[in-house]
Scaffold this motif. Sequence first.
Motif, PDB file in Angstrom:
ATOM      1  N   ASP B   8     -14.793  12.129 -46.182  1.00 55.75           N
ATOM      2  CA  ASP B   8     -16.213  12.451 -46.325  1.00 55.75           C
ATOM      3  C   ASP B   8     -16.863  12.595 -44.951  1.00 55.75           C
ATOM      4  N   ILE B   9     -16.508  11.673 -44.085  1.00 56.74           N
ATOM      5  CA  ILE B   9     -17.083  11.714 -42.739  1.00 56.74           C
ATOM      6  C   ILE B   9     -16.587  12.955 -42.001  1.00 56.74           C
ATOM      7  N   ALA B  10     -15.296  13.231 -42.147  1.00 55.03           N
ATOM      8  CA  ALA B  10     -14.703  14.393 -41.474  1.00 55.03           C
ATOM      9  C   ALA B  10     -15.398  15.680 -41.934  1.00 55.03           C
ATOM     10  N   GLU B  12     -18.364  16.035 -43.195  1.00 55.97           N
ATOM     11  CA  GLU B  12     -19.735  15.997 -42.684  1.00 55.97           C
ATOM     12  C   GLU B  12     -19.803  16.503 -41.238  1.00 55.97           C
ATOM     13  N   LEU B  13     -18.824  16.098 -40.441  1.00 52.46           N
ATOM     14  CA  LEU B  13     -18.869  16.420 -39.017  1.00 52.46           C
ATOM     15  C   LEU B  13     -17.950  17.589 -38.656  1.00 52.46           C
ATOM     16  N   LYS B  14     -17.377  18.192 -39.633  1.00 50.74           N
ATOM     17  CA  LYS B  14     -16.456  19.308 -39.412  1.00 50.74           C
ATOM     18  C   LYS B  14     -15.360  18.936 -38.416  1.00 50.74           C
ATOM     19  N   THR B  15     -14.746  17.821 -38.692  1.00 46.36           N
ATOM     20  CA  THR B  15     -13.602  17.414 -37.890  1.00 46.36           C
ATOM     21  C   THR B  15     -12.517  16.942 -38.861  1.00 46.36           C
ATOM     22  N   SER B  16     -11.480  16.314 -38.360  1.00 45.94           N
ATOM     23  CA  SER B  16     -10.393  15.909 -39.254  1.00 45.94           C
ATOM     24  C   SER B  16     -10.419  14.411 -39.554  1.00 45.94           C
ATOM     25  N   ALA B  17      -9.761  14.050 -40.648  1.00 47.46           N
ATOM     26  CA  ALA B  17      -9.665  12.634 -41.009  1.00 47.46           C
ATOM     27  C   ALA B  17      -8.953  11.854 -39.912  1.00 47.46           C
ATOM     28  N   ALA B  18      -7.956  12.491 -39.311  1.00 48.13           N
ATOM     29  CA  ALA B  18      -7.208  11.820 -38.243  1.00 48.13           C
ATOM     30  C   ALA B  18      -8.142  11.413 -37.107  1.00 48.13           C
ATOM     31  N   THR B  19      -8.990  12.315 -36.721  1.00 48.45           N
ATOM     32  CA  THR B  19      -9.924  12.014 -35.642  1.00 48.45           C
ATOM     33  C   THR B  19     -10.895  10.907 -36.040  1.00 48.45           C
ATOM     34  N   VAL B  20     -11.369  10.980 -37.266  1.00 49.25           N
ATOM     35  CA  VAL B  20     -12.286   9.938 -37.735  1.00 49.25           C
ATOM     36  C   VAL B  20     -11.586   8.582 -37.691  1.00 49.25           C
ATOM     37  N   SER B  21     -10.369   8.549 -38.204  1.00 47.00           N
ATOM     38  CA  SER B  21      -9.617   7.297 -38.203  1.00 47.00           C
ATOM     39  C   SER B  21      -9.454   6.771 -36.780  1.00 47.00           C
ATOM     40  N   ARG B  22      -9.068   7.650 -35.885  1.00 43.44           N
ATOM     41  CA  ARG B  22      -8.865   7.218 -34.497  1.00 43.44           C
ATOM     42  C   ARG B  22     -10.169   6.725 -33.885  1.00 43.44           C
ATOM     43  N   ALA B  23     -11.222   7.449 -34.141  1.00 43.92           N
ATOM     44  CA  ALA B  23     -12.509   7.078 -33.543  1.00 43.92           C
ATOM     45  C   ALA B  23     -12.938   5.685 -34.019  1.00 43.92           C
ATOM     46  N   LEU B  24     -12.810   5.466 -35.337  1.00 42.60           N
ATOM     47  CA  LEU B  24     -13.265   4.177 -35.875  1.00 42.60           C
ATOM     48  C   LEU B  24     -12.372   3.032 -35.414  1.00 42.60           C
ATOM     49  N   ASN B  25     -11.133   3.368 -35.060  1.00 46.07           N
ATOM     50  CA  ASN B  25     -10.244   2.331 -34.539  1.00 46.07           C
ATOM     51  C   ASN B  25     -10.289   2.267 -33.019  1.00 46.07           C
ATOM     52  N   LEU B  45     -23.434   6.996 -43.742  1.00 47.74           N
ATOM     53  CA  LEU B  45     -22.839   7.156 -45.065  1.00 47.74           C
ATOM     54  C   LEU B  45     -22.392   5.811 -45.668  1.00 47.74           C
ATOM     55  N   ASN B  46     -22.722   4.746 -44.935  1.00 48.31           N
ATOM     56  CA  ASN B  46     -22.369   3.404 -45.404  1.00 48.31           C
ATOM     57  C   ASN B  46     -20.853   3.278 -45.648  1.00 48.31           C
TER      58      ASN B  46
END
Lengths: 344, 344
Positions: B8-10, B12-25, B45-46
């Motif tokens: 969902d976040i990916a 929203e931001l037009k990026t990939s899940a992989a990047t989201v995962s890495r960013a949050l970690n 997005l809570n």
Amino acid sequence: MSRTTIHDIARELKTSAATVSRALNDHPSISTATKESIRKAAQRLNYRQNRTASSLRSGKTFVVGVIVPSVQISFFGSVIHGIEQVIKNQGYNVLLFQTNEQYEDEVQGVQTLLQSNVDGIIASISKETIKYDHFLEVKHRNIPLVLFDRSIDELEVPAVVIDDYKGAFMATEHLIQQGYKRIAHISGPQHIRIFHERLRGYVDALKAYGHQVDGDLITYGKLSIDSGRACTQHLLRLAHPPDAIFAVEDFSALGALQVIKESPWSQPGQIGLVGFANEAFSAYITPSLTTIDQQTALMGQEAATIFMNLRQEESNPTGPPQKIVLEPTLVVRQSSLKRQETID
Amino acid sequence: MSRTTIHDIARELKTSAATVSRALNDHPSISTATKESIRKAAQRLNYRQNRTASSLRSGKTFVVGVIVPSVQISFFGSVIHGIEQVIKNQGYNVLLFQTNEQYEDEVQGVQTLLQSNVDGIIASISKETIKYDHFLEVKHRNIPLVLFDRSIDELEVPAVVIDDYKGAFMATEHLIQQGYKRIAHISGPQHIRIFHERLRGYVDALKAYGHQVDGDLITYGKLSIDSGRACTQHLLRLAHPPDAIFAVEDFSALGALQVIKESPWSQPGQIGLVGFANEAFSAYITPSLTTIDQQTALMGQEAATIFMNLRQEESNPTGPPQKIVLEPTLVVRQSSLKRQETID
DNA sequence: CTGAAAGCGCTTACAG
DNA sequence: CTGAAAGCGCTTACAG
């Protein structure tokens, strides 16, 4: 050395992982013979289900999050015991979180339990908590939430409590019947319902027996030995000190007892004392502490049972949340018995 | 209403899940700007990480299984507190299992914790346990296992204990120095090392001071109030009864104290009493109980710290398992003080 | 009664 | 610095 999976079993028996999964879960559409052979193979290969994988797929973790101020308070230890008894039989486990009576720890606890996908949360709130957003989130995510003892009406979730008003009334009434004339109350944080209820019970008992309610005799403590000490010191220094004290819970009562014993002009037997909670130590101190028993194990069992029922409903709010009110019991011990004054 | 995922976040931001995962970690190879915007979106997005999914993939659950006889024994409650303090900071949680001192419950607890893929187990064994296959399986699966207090040498796993021999020696020595002549011992199950060590400490202290060791004065109890009562009744009925008792733990001592108080010919002050564990109630009973403090919180912290270190090693057995031995402390209270006999 | 296939929501080599 | 793709080990509609 890597762990056996259902695929290993399937390969061994030349069947599919789906069948293995169904067999091990005792699915009705698998033949008895197949189940039998799969179970044997599972045992032989020392298979253990990977609950994490199962949870991810099925959406159920079979874990109940339990949030309490501290397991060191025997009341909470005992309730957890009751909870475990009930849920263990259904294959559930307890993920424990202690808040140490801190709001921040409680919020963090809820967050962690949410991330851990617990199937439900059973909690008793911290005495510092005055905002409930974290619990509201649990509610909005439709995760079964059950409160016990320290519950919050405005959250509108099921709860198990005892009749705190009645318990306090009984405690106070008992002191009145023993012949005490000036009965003080060490209360607790008023934003937590149960402590307010106990105060109400105290006040109403005094009124019911025609005693005067004296604001000087009501102190507000923090539910600890030290706080009980401080409150009692204050009370004993009054121009017109009390001849009995009803404490909102046993740790406060214990603090009171210590001060009473240290004070030369106020020995036990002259100052009546009643606590609330029937903590583990209460029967063994001297004088043994008269107190109100809260049916702790039953409280845990009832809370767990509510969770078990809630779990199936799945977000159909059928009327107001269930509230179970247990009956308190007065446990009379030595601390409240009035000594004959004829000795003096 | 369904939960926000990294997808969902990916989106929203037009990026990939992989990047989201890495960013949050907080992965180092993601730019600060990207991390920032992803974190903001996550908050908006809570988003809450799904730990189950994370665990399945990464193989780490950030859960430590804790197995204890009962949280209602304040000793264990206190150790759990110490454990939680240390592991919470590292993002770990406690999955609790109570054995109620039953072997079957302990086996089931270990199985459940294994299925739950806990990252480690910290345990104190039940008094009924005399087979250790369940713990051996933990060891063989290379899951960090740390025992505390009631540890088992033959398992060859790290452990945190106090010097039980020394504690018992100190307790007995104290009674000797108080002038008691016939000092009895209420012991516990001998297959558990700590209780055997305490017996040894008792025997050696007697010998060291030239006292006779009398087998009649050594009873074997079951670590409970009732058992302490039974043992004490037996001791007091001896033709040549003891004038002091060293009990293997505080619940047994409490039972002993009750019997002593009830018995007309053996008031406290005449029969010295020392316990072991410094339970929550021990300071508050009358007479207050002289006992051995076990540094419970520290014990939990040390056990947790060993786990934290073990966790990294990953199955390279570097020499014998670590064993931490804490120093016991004698806490002198009223129950052991000898009353002047001149009164009679 | 059984199997093939999809997918739960992440993480992480691999490639660019 | 970022993305596509595979896969952790299960469960479960769907099809037969």
